[in-house]
Design an enzyme around this catalytic site. Sequence first.
Site, PDB file in Angstrom:
ATOM      1  N   LEU A  61      -2.510   0.170 -32.888  1.00 54.70           N
ATOM      2  CA  LEU A  61      -3.456  -0.557 -33.043  1.00 54.70           C
ATOM      3  C   LEU A  61      -4.540   0.046 -31.749  1.00 54.70           C
ATOM      4  O   LEU A  61      -4.300   0.019 -30.569  1.00 54.70           O
ATOM      5  CB  LEU A  61      -3.331  -1.948 -33.244  1.00 54.70           C
ATOM      6  N   ASP A  62      -5.768   0.279 -32.165  1.00 57.78           N
ATOM      7  CA  ASP A  62      -6.897   0.814 -31.251  1.00 57.78           C
ATOM      8  C   ASP A  62      -7.273  -0.684 -30.208  1.00 57.78           C
ATOM      9  O   ASP A  62      -6.922  -1.788 -30.621  1.00 57.78           O
ATOM     10  CB  ASP A  62      -8.170   0.938 -31.840  1.00 57.78           C
ATOM     11  N   PRO A  63      -7.670  -0.468 -28.979  1.00 58.13           N
ATOM     12  CA  PRO A  63      -8.118  -1.559 -28.217  1.00 58.13           C
ATOM     13  C   PRO A  63      -9.015  -2.396 -28.933  1.00 58.13           C
ATOM     14  O   PRO A  63      -9.052  -3.709 -28.623  1.00 58.13           O
ATOM     15  CB  PRO A  63      -8.706  -0.814 -26.934  1.00 58.13           C
TER      16      PRO A  63
END
Length: 309
Positions: free
Chosen positions: A46-48
Amino acid sequence: MARKKKGLPVHGWLVIDKPLGVTSTQIVGKARRFLNAQKVGHGGTLDPLASGLLPLAFGEATKTVSYAMDGRKSYRFAVKWGEATSTEDLEGDVIETSDHRPEKDDIIQALACFQGEISQVPPRYSAIKVDGKRAYDLARGGDEEFELKSRIVRIDRFELIEMRNEDEAVFEVDCGKGTYVRSLGRDVAKTLGTCAHVTELRRTRVGPFTLEHAISLESLEEIGHSPAAEEHLLPVETALDDISALALSEAEVTRLRHGQPLSMIARHDLERIGDLVNGEVFLATESGKPVALARFEKGEVRSVRVLNL
């Protein structure tokens, strides 16, 4: 002499509700320290700027990660109409604008075009490899020449949940492996004659894992190194809910663990294997305990990955 691994042999799944602003790698590092585990990986980055489900696989559960990642995923996300960005989310620069704002009925009608198997071009800022290099590295390096090939992805459900205002709408989607939500936002906007970018993204399901299984990062930090942390671990086989299982005897398990095939052509064996089809991978168990991922092929059972639990 092999070097002894640091940490404890922890096995199972821990599902974290990832907050905004931290990377998946940072979550993995924190969880490894809190549980003092020898080995841990995650079931889908998951991206930040995204929140939600991040399943962590410990020990032997790492051998089942692909089964979790291949399962259905669900997301809730918001898009802002009228502005396209270089990254197709909040992180990038605005590269295109439009004065057109779609109406609710038009949005619902457009979503009908995004059902079943569809063709999708991944975002330029993605981990897709192009000639051995990550697309996001090429994009950040200013390489404008590379192109990403379209791919077929599966959309099982795509619904408009809320129109917050004329500029922003909220959606939910159930999709298959390899689907990029940022690309969905981009492509829906194009279908509606405008442009857009994703402003919020939350993953609510990964394969068999849902938010009901998840704990917050804050809760994990509070538990720390106490035995209570392991109480949140789910069994290794949780990621294998969608595959068949076959009970084996102790002698059969011993043969399987040593890489020896099991013949399954006798009548009583054929009754045991039931509906297994040629080439199918299943979970082999002994007295209810998972022992291996195995494949049934041409009348024989062979181990694919032995689970040392």
